[in-house]
Scaffold this motif. Structure first.
Motif, PDB file in Angstrom:
ATOM      1  N   GLY A 151     -14.086  10.896   0.565  1.00 21.54           N
ATOM      2  CA  GLY A 151     -12.782  10.726  -0.500  1.00 21.54           C
ATOM      3  C   GLY A 151     -12.134   9.405  -0.497  1.00 21.54           C
ATOM      4  O   GLY A 151     -12.338   8.602   0.637  1.00 21.54           O
ATOM      5  N   PRO A 152     -11.190   8.959  -1.200  1.00 20.74           N
ATOM      6  CA  PRO A 152     -10.562   7.691  -1.111  1.00 20.74           C
ATOM      7  C   PRO A 152      -9.436   7.597  -0.402  1.00 20.74           C
ATOM      8  O   PRO A 152      -8.756   8.396   0.031  1.00 20.74           O
ATOM      9  CB  PRO A 152     -10.041   7.851  -2.731  1.00 20.74           C
ATOM     10  CG  PRO A 152      -9.580   9.057  -3.081  1.00 20.74           C
ATOM     11  CD  PRO A 152     -10.743   9.885  -2.437  1.00 20.74           C
ATOM     12  N   VAL A 153      -9.521   6.411   0.678  1.00 23.44           N
ATOM     13  CA  VAL A 153      -8.660   6.338   1.647  1.00 23.44           C
ATOM     14  C   VAL A 153      -8.235   4.758   1.565  1.00 23.44           C
ATOM     15  O   VAL A 153      -9.059   3.806   1.352  1.00 23.44           O
ATOM     16  CB  VAL A 153      -8.997   6.458   3.246  1.00 23.44           C
ATOM     17  CG1 VAL A 153      -8.232   6.282   4.061  1.00 23.44           C
ATOM     18  CG2 VAL A 153      -9.655   7.915   3.394  1.00 23.44           C
ATOM     19  N   ALA A 154      -7.017   4.372   1.379  1.00 18.78           N
ATOM     20  CA  ALA A 154      -6.543   2.992   1.471  1.00 18.78           C
ATOM     21  C   ALA A 154      -6.920   2.249   2.667  1.00 18.78           C
ATOM     22  O   ALA A 154      -7.351   2.779   3.681  1.00 18.78           O
ATOM     23  CB  ALA A 154      -5.119   2.898   1.611  1.00 18.78           C
ATOM     24  N   PRO A 155      -7.491   0.916   2.368  1.00 18.10           N
ATOM     25  CA  PRO A 155      -7.794   0.085   3.710  1.00 18.10           C
ATOM     26  C   PRO A 155      -7.142   0.202   4.811  1.00 18.10           C
ATOM     27  O   PRO A 155      -7.912   0.157   5.641  1.00 18.10           O
ATOM     28  CB  PRO A 155      -8.169  -1.229   2.738  1.00 18.10           C
ATOM     29  CG  PRO A 155      -8.326  -0.904   1.677  1.00 18.10           C
ATOM     30  CD  PRO A 155      -7.401   0.140   1.272  1.00 18.10           C
ATOM     31  N   GLU A 156      -6.014   0.153   4.611  1.00 20.13           N
ATOM     32  CA  GLU A 156      -5.174   0.048   5.874  1.00 20.13           C
ATOM     33  C   GLU A 156      -4.977   1.244   6.609  1.00 20.13           C
ATOM     34  O   GLU A 156      -5.389   1.220   7.868  1.00 20.13           O
ATOM     35  CB  GLU A 156      -3.455  -0.329   5.591  1.00 20.13           C
ATOM     36  CG  GLU A 156      -2.661  -0.664   6.475  1.00 20.13           C
ATOM     37  CD  GLU A 156      -2.011   0.778   7.259  1.00 20.13           C
ATOM     38  OE1 GLU A 156      -1.755   0.769   8.413  1.00 20.13           O
ATOM     39  OE2 GLU A 156      -1.876   1.760   6.618  1.00 20.13           O
ATOM     40  N   ARG A 157      -5.146   2.364   6.047  1.00 21.22           N
ATOM     41  CA  ARG A 157      -5.211   3.923   6.695  1.00 21.22           C
ATOM     42  C   ARG A 157      -6.953   3.868   7.246  1.00 21.22           C
ATOM     43  O   ARG A 157      -6.746   4.430   8.449  1.00 21.22           O
ATOM     44  CB  ARG A 157      -5.013   4.930   5.874  1.00 21.22           C
ATOM     45  CG  ARG A 157      -3.567   5.150   5.353  1.00 21.22           C
ATOM     46  CD  ARG A 157      -3.430   6.331   4.506  1.00 21.22           C
ATOM     47  NE  ARG A 157      -1.757   6.615   4.721  1.00 21.22           N
ATOM     48  CZ  ARG A 157      -1.284   7.589   4.043  1.00 21.22           C
ATOM     49  NH1 ARG A 157      -2.015   8.807   3.829  1.00 21.22           N
ATOM     50  NH2 ARG A 157       0.082   7.867   3.841  1.00 21.22           N
ATOM     51  N   ARG A 158      -7.704   3.399   6.318  1.00 15.56           N
ATOM     52  CA  ARG A 158      -9.132   3.603   7.012  1.00 15.56           C
ATOM     53  C   ARG A 158      -9.152   2.601   8.276  1.00 15.56           C
ATOM     54  O   ARG A 158      -9.850   3.310   9.621  1.00 15.56           O
ATOM     55  CB  ARG A 158      -9.974   3.150   5.933  1.00 15.56           C
ATOM     56  CG  ARG A 158     -11.473   3.127   6.417  1.00 15.56           C
ATOM     57  CD  ARG A 158     -12.489   2.478   5.507  1.00 15.56           C
ATOM     58  NE  ARG A 158     -12.398   3.387   4.160  1.00 15.56           N
ATOM     59  CZ  ARG A 158     -13.027   4.539   3.896  1.00 15.56           C
ATOM     60  NH1 ARG A 158     -14.044   4.834   4.825  1.00 15.56           N
ATOM     61  NH2 ARG A 158     -13.060   5.254   2.964  1.00 15.56           N
ATOM     62  N   SER A 159      -8.538   1.374   8.497  1.00 16.77           N
ATOM     63  CA  SER A 159      -8.699   0.899   9.656  1.00 16.77           C
ATOM     64  C   SER A 159      -7.970   1.464  10.783  1.00 16.77           C
ATOM     65  O   SER A 159      -8.559   1.305  11.899  1.00 16.77           O
ATOM     66  CB  SER A 159      -8.171  -0.695   9.258  1.00 16.77           C
ATOM     67  OG  SER A 159      -8.036  -1.070  10.421  1.00 16.77           O
ATOM     68  N   ARG A 160      -6.936   1.929  10.469  1.00 15.30           N
ATOM     69  CA  ARG A 160      -6.251   2.652  11.711  1.00 15.30           C
ATOM     70  C   ARG A 160      -6.956   3.950  12.153  1.00 15.30           C
ATOM     71  O   ARG A 160      -6.923   4.330  13.408  1.00 15.30           O
ATOM     72  CB  ARG A 160      -4.678   3.503  11.098  1.00 15.30           C
ATOM     73  CG  ARG A 160      -3.824   2.157  11.102  1.00 15.30           C
ATOM     74  CD  ARG A 160      -2.628   2.608  10.180  1.00 15.30           C
ATOM     75  NE  ARG A 160      -2.130   3.704  10.298  1.00 15.30           N
ATOM     76  CZ  ARG A 160      -1.388   4.238   9.375  1.00 15.30           C
ATOM     77  NH1 ARG A 160      -0.992   3.483   8.277  1.00 15.30           N
ATOM     78  NH2 ARG A 160      -0.739   5.595   9.247  1.00 15.30           N
TER      79      ARG A 160
END
Length: 344
Positions: A35-44
Protein backbone atom coordinates in the motif's frame (compact mmCIF):
# COMPACT_ATOMS: atom_id res chain seq x y z
CA UNK A 1 17.78 -15.63 29.19
CA UNK A 2 15.87 -18.83 28.41
CA UNK A 3 14.43 -19.72 25.03
CA UNK A 4 10.93 -19.05 26.35
CA UNK A 5 12.07 -15.57 27.52
CA UNK A 6 13.41 -14.79 24.07
CA UNK A 7 10.18 -15.96 22.46
CA UNK A 8 8.12 -13.83 24.85
CA UNK A 9 10.17 -10.65 24.18
CA UNK A 10 10.32 -10.97 20.39
CA UNK A 11 9.12 -7.59 19.06
CA UNK A 12 5.75 -7.57 17.33
CA UNK A 13 4.35 -5.53 14.48
CA UNK A 14 2.44 -3.54 17.10
CA UNK A 15 5.73 -2.70 18.84
CA UNK A 16 7.13 -1.41 15.55
CA UNK A 17 4.02 0.70 14.97
CA UNK A 18 4.23 2.25 18.45
CA UNK A 19 7.95 2.99 18.08
CA UNK A 20 7.42 4.62 14.69
CA UNK A 21 4.27 6.46 15.72
CA UNK A 22 2.16 4.93 12.94
CA UNK A 23 -0.67 2.42 12.63
CA UNK A 24 -0.16 -1.33 12.40
CA UNK A 25 -1.63 -1.24 8.89
CA UNK A 26 1.05 1.26 7.85
CA UNK A 27 3.75 -1.09 9.11
CA UNK A 28 2.13 -3.91 7.13
CA UNK A 29 2.06 -1.76 3.98
CA UNK A 30 5.79 -1.04 4.34
CA UNK A 31 6.89 -4.59 5.12
CA UNK A 32 4.73 -6.19 2.45
CA UNK A 33 4.94 -3.34 -0.07
CA UNK A 34 1.17 -3.62 -0.29
CA UNK A 35 0.00 0.00 0.00
CA UNK A 36 1.01 3.64 -0.41
CA UNK A 37 3.06 5.12 2.44
CA UNK A 38 4.59 8.61 2.60
CA UNK A 39 8.42 8.54 2.40
CA UNK A 40 8.83 10.08 5.85
CA UNK A 41 6.57 7.46 7.46
CA UNK A 42 8.27 4.67 5.52
CA UNK A 43 11.62 5.83 6.88
CA UNK A 44 10.31 5.84 10.46
CA UNK A 45 8.97 2.32 10.09
CA UNK A 46 12.23 1.01 8.66
CA UNK A 47 14.19 2.72 11.46
CA UNK A 48 11.91 1.09 14.04
CA UNK A 49 12.40 -2.32 12.41
CA UNK A 50 16.16 -1.85 12.60
CA UNK A 51 16.22 -0.56 16.20
CA UNK A 52 13.86 -3.24 17.53
CA UNK A 53 15.47 -5.98 15.40
CA UNK A 54 12.00 -6.96 14.25
CA UNK A 55 11.73 -9.98 11.96
CA UNK A 56 8.46 -10.58 10.09
CA UNK A 57 6.45 -13.68 10.95
CA UNK A 58 7.12 -15.97 8.00
CA UNK A 59 4.23 -18.23 8.95
CA UNK A 60 1.89 -15.25 8.62
CA UNK A 61 3.32 -14.48 5.19
CA UNK A 62 2.73 -18.05 4.10
CA UNK A 63 -0.80 -17.96 5.50
CA UNK A 64 -1.63 -14.93 3.37
CA UNK A 65 0.18 -16.01 0.20
CA UNK A 66 -1.05 -19.59 -0.12
CA UNK A 67 -4.56 -20.35 -1.29
CA UNK A 68 -4.74 -23.26 1.17
CA UNK A 69 -2.89 -23.25 4.46
CA UNK A 70 -2.50 -25.96 7.07
CA UNK A 71 -2.44 -26.10 10.84
CA UNK A 72 -1.82 -29.09 13.06
CA UNK A 73 -3.72 -30.34 16.07
CA UNK A 74 -2.42 -32.87 18.58
CA UNK A 75 -5.09 -34.57 20.71
CA UNK A 76 -4.46 -37.61 22.96
CA UNK A 77 -7.41 -39.66 21.69
CA UNK A 78 -10.83 -39.28 20.11
CA UNK A 79 -12.66 -41.96 22.11
CA UNK A 80 -13.02 -39.33 24.84
CA UNK A 81 -15.94 -37.15 23.65
CA UNK A 82 -14.46 -34.06 25.35
CA UNK A 83 -11.33 -34.25 23.19
CA UNK A 84 -13.46 -34.81 20.10
CA UNK A 85 -15.57 -31.72 20.86
CA UNK A 86 -12.43 -29.59 21.27
CA UNK A 87 -11.21 -30.88 17.89
CA UNK A 88 -14.57 -30.00 16.31
CA UNK A 89 -14.21 -26.43 17.59
CA UNK A 90 -10.77 -26.16 16.00
CA UNK A 91 -12.03 -27.63 12.73
CA UNK A 92 -14.97 -25.21 12.56
CA UNK A 93 -12.80 -22.11 12.78
CA UNK A 94 -10.20 -23.53 10.39
CA UNK A 95 -12.82 -24.44 7.76
CA UNK A 96 -14.22 -20.90 7.89
CA UNK A 97 -10.76 -19.70 6.85
CA UNK A 98 -10.26 -22.35 4.19
CA UNK A 99 -7.46 -23.88 6.26
CA UNK A 100 -6.76 -27.60 6.51
CA UNK A 101 -6.28 -29.30 9.89
CA UNK A 102 -3.77 -32.14 10.21
CA UNK A 103 -4.98 -34.19 13.17
CA UNK A 104 -2.41 -36.15 15.17
CA UNK A 105 -3.79 -38.74 17.62
CA UNK A 106 -0.89 -40.56 19.36
CA UNK A 107 -3.18 -43.04 21.14
CA UNK A 108 -4.77 -44.17 17.87
CA UNK A 109 -1.39 -44.82 16.21
CA UNK A 110 0.20 -46.42 19.29
CA UNK A 111 3.16 -44.12 18.72
CA UNK A 112 4.62 -41.76 21.35
CA UNK A 113 3.87 -38.04 21.18
CA UNK A 114 7.52 -37.29 20.35
CA UNK A 115 7.42 -39.39 17.18
CA UNK A 116 4.07 -37.93 16.15
CA UNK A 117 5.24 -34.39 16.83
CA UNK A 118 8.37 -34.96 14.74
CA UNK A 119 6.18 -36.11 11.86
CA UNK A 120 4.02 -33.02 12.28
CA UNK A 121 7.10 -30.81 12.34
CA UNK A 122 8.21 -32.28 9.02
CA UNK A 123 5.02 -31.12 7.33
CA UNK A 124 4.47 -27.66 5.89
CA UNK A 125 2.22 -26.30 8.62
CA UNK A 126 1.69 -22.77 9.94
CA UNK A 127 1.00 -23.52 13.61
CA UNK A 128 -0.30 -26.09 16.07
CA UNK A 129 -3.11 -26.43 18.60
CA UNK A 130 -1.84 -28.81 21.28
CA UNK A 131 -3.92 -30.74 23.81
CA UNK A 132 -1.45 -32.67 25.95
CA UNK A 133 -2.15 -36.16 27.21
CA UNK A 134 1.08 -36.38 29.20
CA UNK A 135 1.55 -32.98 30.86
CA UNK A 136 4.75 -32.42 28.90
CA UNK A 137 5.70 -31.18 25.45
CA UNK A 138 7.73 -33.26 22.97
CA UNK A 139 11.08 -31.70 22.13
CA UNK A 140 10.28 -31.69 18.41
CA UNK A 141 7.08 -29.73 19.01
CA UNK A 142 8.95 -27.29 21.22
CA UNK A 143 11.38 -26.73 18.36
CA UNK A 144 8.38 -26.08 16.14
CA UNK A 145 7.15 -23.47 18.62
CA UNK A 146 10.35 -21.50 18.04
CA UNK A 147 9.46 -20.93 14.38
CA UNK A 148 5.66 -20.79 14.53
CA UNK A 149 2.94 -20.42 17.14
CA UNK A 150 1.77 -23.33 19.29
CA UNK A 151 -1.40 -22.75 21.33
CA UNK A 152 -2.20 -25.01 24.25
CA UNK A 153 -5.80 -25.92 24.98
CA UNK A 154 -7.14 -27.26 28.31
CA UNK A 155 -3.60 -27.47 29.67
CA UNK A 156 -0.65 -25.43 30.87
CA UNK A 157 2.85 -26.87 30.80
CA UNK A 158 5.19 -26.21 33.69
CA UNK A 159 8.22 -24.10 32.81
CA UNK A 160 6.95 -23.20 29.33
CA UNK A 161 5.65 -19.76 28.46
CA UNK A 162 3.18 -20.79 25.77
CA UNK A 163 -0.19 -19.20 25.00
CA UNK A 164 -3.16 -21.21 26.26
CA UNK A 165 -6.94 -21.39 26.28
CA UNK A 166 -8.12 -23.11 29.45
CA UNK A 167 -11.17 -23.49 31.67
CA UNK A 168 -11.35 -22.46 35.32
CA UNK A 169 -11.23 -26.08 36.48
CA UNK A 170 -10.16 -25.20 39.99
CA UNK A 171 -13.18 -23.00 40.66
CA UNK A 172 -15.57 -25.52 39.10
CA UNK A 173 -14.14 -28.37 41.18
CA UNK A 174 -14.31 -26.31 44.35
CA UNK A 175 -17.96 -25.41 43.76
CA UNK A 176 -19.15 -28.92 42.88
CA UNK A 177 -17.32 -30.42 45.88
CA UNK A 178 -18.80 -27.74 48.11
CA UNK A 179 -22.28 -28.74 46.87
CA UNK A 180 -21.66 -32.37 47.85
CA UNK A 181 -20.40 -31.33 51.27
CA UNK A 182 -23.40 -29.05 51.78
CA UNK A 183 -25.58 -32.13 51.31
CA UNK A 184 -23.96 -33.56 54.44
CA UNK A 185 -21.31 -35.85 52.95
CA UNK A 186 -18.17 -36.30 55.05
CA UNK A 187 -16.94 -39.70 53.85
CA UNK A 188 -15.49 -38.66 50.52
CA UNK A 189 -13.19 -40.30 47.98
CA UNK A 190 -11.66 -38.75 44.86
CA UNK A 191 -11.15 -40.58 41.57
CA UNK A 192 -8.48 -38.36 40.08
CA UNK A 193 -6.90 -37.86 36.68
CA UNK A 194 -3.26 -38.36 35.65
CA UNK A 195 -1.17 -36.65 38.36
CA UNK A 196 1.15 -35.06 35.77
CA UNK A 197 -1.64 -33.13 34.06
CA UNK A 198 -2.29 -29.52 35.04
CA UNK A 199 -6.05 -30.09 34.69
CA UNK A 200 -5.91 -32.95 37.20
CA UNK A 201 -3.88 -30.86 39.61
CA UNK A 202 -6.29 -27.94 39.32
CA UNK A 203 -9.37 -30.07 39.97
CA UNK A 204 -7.80 -31.79 42.95
CA UNK A 205 -6.74 -28.39 44.32
CA UNK A 206 -10.31 -27.16 43.98
CA UNK A 207 -11.67 -30.18 45.85
CA UNK A 208 -9.15 -29.72 48.63
CA UNK A 209 -10.12 -26.05 49.00
CA UNK A 210 -13.75 -27.12 49.41
CA UNK A 211 -12.76 -29.74 52.00
CA UNK A 212 -10.82 -27.18 54.02
CA UNK A 213 -13.66 -24.68 53.76
CA UNK A 214 -16.07 -27.25 55.21
CA UNK A 215 -13.77 -28.15 58.10
CA UNK A 216 -12.71 -31.47 56.56
CA UNK A 217 -8.99 -32.28 56.63
CA UNK A 218 -7.97 -32.44 52.94
CA UNK A 219 -5.25 -34.97 53.72
CA UNK A 220 -7.84 -37.36 55.16
CA UNK A 221 -9.61 -37.75 51.80
CA UNK A 222 -8.26 -40.69 49.76
CA UNK A 223 -7.33 -39.99 46.14
CA UNK A 224 -7.24 -42.76 43.51
CA UNK A 225 -5.31 -41.50 40.44
CA UNK A 226 -6.79 -42.52 37.08
CA UNK A 227 -6.43 -41.79 33.39
CA UNK A 228 -9.79 -40.23 32.42
CA UNK A 229 -11.06 -43.50 30.88
CA UNK A 230 -14.42 -45.10 31.69
CA UNK A 231 -12.98 -48.55 32.45
CA UNK A 232 -10.58 -46.96 34.92
CA UNK A 233 -13.46 -45.23 36.67
CA UNK A 234 -15.14 -48.57 37.15
CA UNK A 235 -11.97 -50.19 38.50
CA UNK A 236 -11.16 -47.31 40.87
CA UNK A 237 -14.74 -47.10 42.14
CA UNK A 238 -14.39 -50.74 43.22
CA UNK A 239 -11.25 -49.84 45.18
CA UNK A 240 -12.70 -46.70 46.71
CA UNK A 241 -15.97 -48.34 47.75
CA UNK A 242 -14.16 -51.29 49.32
CA UNK A 243 -12.95 -48.94 52.07
CA UNK A 244 -14.56 -49.18 55.49
CA UNK A 245 -16.42 -47.13 56.36
CA UNK A 246 -17.58 -46.87 52.77
CA UNK A 247 -17.49 -43.39 51.14
CA UNK A 248 -20.88 -41.85 50.63
CA UNK A 249 -19.76 -39.72 47.66
CA UNK A 250 -17.24 -40.18 44.84
CA UNK A 251 -15.78 -37.04 43.26
CA UNK A 252 -14.63 -38.06 39.76
CA UNK A 253 -12.40 -35.67 37.82
CA UNK A 254 -14.11 -36.36 34.52
CA UNK A 255 -17.45 -37.67 33.30
CA UNK A 256 -16.12 -40.84 31.70
CA UNK A 257 -14.70 -42.07 34.99
CA UNK A 258 -17.93 -41.04 36.73
CA UNK A 259 -19.89 -43.11 34.22
CA UNK A 260 -17.58 -46.04 34.95
CA UNK A 261 -18.20 -45.57 38.68
CA UNK A 262 -21.96 -45.57 38.09
CA UNK A 263 -21.66 -48.77 36.08
CA UNK A 264 -19.75 -50.44 38.90
CA UNK A 265 -22.43 -49.44 41.40
CA UNK A 266 -25.16 -50.81 39.13
CA UNK A 267 -23.29 -54.07 38.74
CA UNK A 268 -22.86 -54.67 42.48
CA UNK A 269 -26.29 -53.45 43.50
CA UNK A 270 -25.41 -50.05 44.99
CA UNK A 271 -27.99 -47.37 44.26
CA UNK A 272 -26.96 -43.96 42.94
CA UNK A 273 -27.47 -41.60 44.70
CA UNK A 274 -29.26 -43.32 47.63
CA UNK A 275 -26.25 -45.47 48.58
CA UNK A 276 -23.46 -43.54 46.84
CA UNK A 277 -23.55 -40.06 45.33
CA UNK A 278 -21.36 -39.52 42.26
CA UNK A 279 -19.97 -36.31 40.74
CA UNK A 280 -18.32 -35.88 37.33
CA UNK A 281 -16.49 -33.16 35.40
CA UNK A 282 -16.83 -32.02 31.73
CA UNK A 283 -20.61 -32.24 31.19
CA UNK A 284 -20.48 -34.53 28.17
CA UNK A 285 -23.78 -34.64 26.24
CA UNK A 286 -24.51 -38.13 27.59
CA UNK A 287 -24.28 -36.91 31.20
CA UNK A 288 -27.75 -35.38 31.11
CA UNK A 289 -29.21 -38.61 29.63
CA UNK A 290 -28.03 -41.02 32.32
CA UNK A 291 -30.28 -42.43 35.04
CA UNK A 292 -29.80 -40.68 37.35
CA UNK A 293 -28.59 -37.62 35.49
CA UNK A 294 -25.02 -36.78 36.44
CA UNK A 295 -24.10 -33.80 38.61
CA UNK A 296 -21.00 -32.41 36.95
CA UNK A 297 -19.03 -29.32 35.92
CA UNK A 298 -19.49 -28.01 32.41
CA UNK A 299 -16.40 -27.18 30.37
CA UNK A 300 -17.26 -25.40 27.09
CA UNK A 301 -15.23 -27.88 25.01
CA UNK A 302 -16.34 -26.68 21.57
CA UNK A 303 -15.70 -23.05 22.50
CA UNK A 304 -12.29 -23.93 23.92
CA UNK A 305 -11.34 -25.47 20.58
CA UNK A 306 -12.67 -22.57 18.54
CA UNK A 307 -11.00 -20.01 20.80
CA UNK A 308 -7.68 -21.88 20.56
CA UNK A 309 -7.89 -21.94 16.76
CA UNK A 310 -8.86 -18.25 16.64
CA UNK A 311 -5.94 -17.43 18.91
CA UNK A 312 -3.59 -19.39 16.64
CA UNK A 313 -4.69 -17.44 13.57
CA UNK A 314 -4.45 -14.14 15.47
CA UNK A 315 -0.89 -14.96 16.48
CA UNK A 316 -0.02 -15.89 12.91
CA UNK A 317 -1.41 -12.65 11.52
CA UNK A 318 -0.88 -10.11 14.31
CA UNK A 319 1.58 -11.65 16.81
CA UNK A 320 -1.02 -11.29 19.58
CA UNK A 321 -4.54 -12.46 20.38
CA UNK A 322 -7.50 -11.52 22.53
CA UNK A 323 -8.96 -15.04 22.22
CA UNK A 324 -6.52 -16.46 24.78
CA UNK A 325 -7.56 -16.77 28.39
CA UNK A 326 -9.65 -18.61 30.96
CA UNK A 327 -13.22 -19.69 30.21
CA UNK A 328 -15.76 -20.23 33.00
CA UNK A 329 -16.63 -23.64 34.40
CA UNK A 330 -20.26 -23.98 35.49
CA UNK A 331 -21.70 -26.53 37.90
CA UNK A 332 -24.63 -28.60 36.61
CA UNK A 333 -26.69 -29.82 39.58
CA UNK A 334 -28.60 -33.00 38.77
CA UNK A 335 -29.89 -36.14 40.48
CA UNK A 336 -26.69 -38.15 41.06
CA UNK A 337 -26.05 -36.34 44.35
CA UNK A 338 -28.34 -36.34 47.38
CA UNK A 339 -27.83 -36.24 51.18
CA UNK A 340 -26.32 -39.44 52.63
CA UNK A 341 -28.78 -41.87 54.13
CA UNK A 342 -29.30 -41.58 57.85
CA UNK A 343 -26.98 -43.77 59.87
CA UNK A 344 -24.32 -43.97 57.11
Amino acid sequence: MTRSDRARKRPTMKDVAQHAGVSVSTVSYVLNDSGPVAPERRSRVLDAVRVLEYTPNESARNLKLRSTSTIGMVVPELTNPFFAMVAEGVQKVASERNVLVVLVVPDATQQPEEKQAELLRSQRIDGVVYLSGTGSMPASLYRLARSGPVVLVDEQLSGMDLPAVVCDSRKGAREVAAHALEQGHRRVAVIGGPPSLWTSQQRLAGYREAFAGAGLDPDSVPVFPGDYRQATGEKLAAKALASRPRPTVLLCTNDLMAIGAMEYCRRVGLRVPEDVSIVGFDDLPVSALLTPRLTTVRQPAHEMGSRAASALFDLLENDESEALGVLPATVQLRESVCPPAEGT
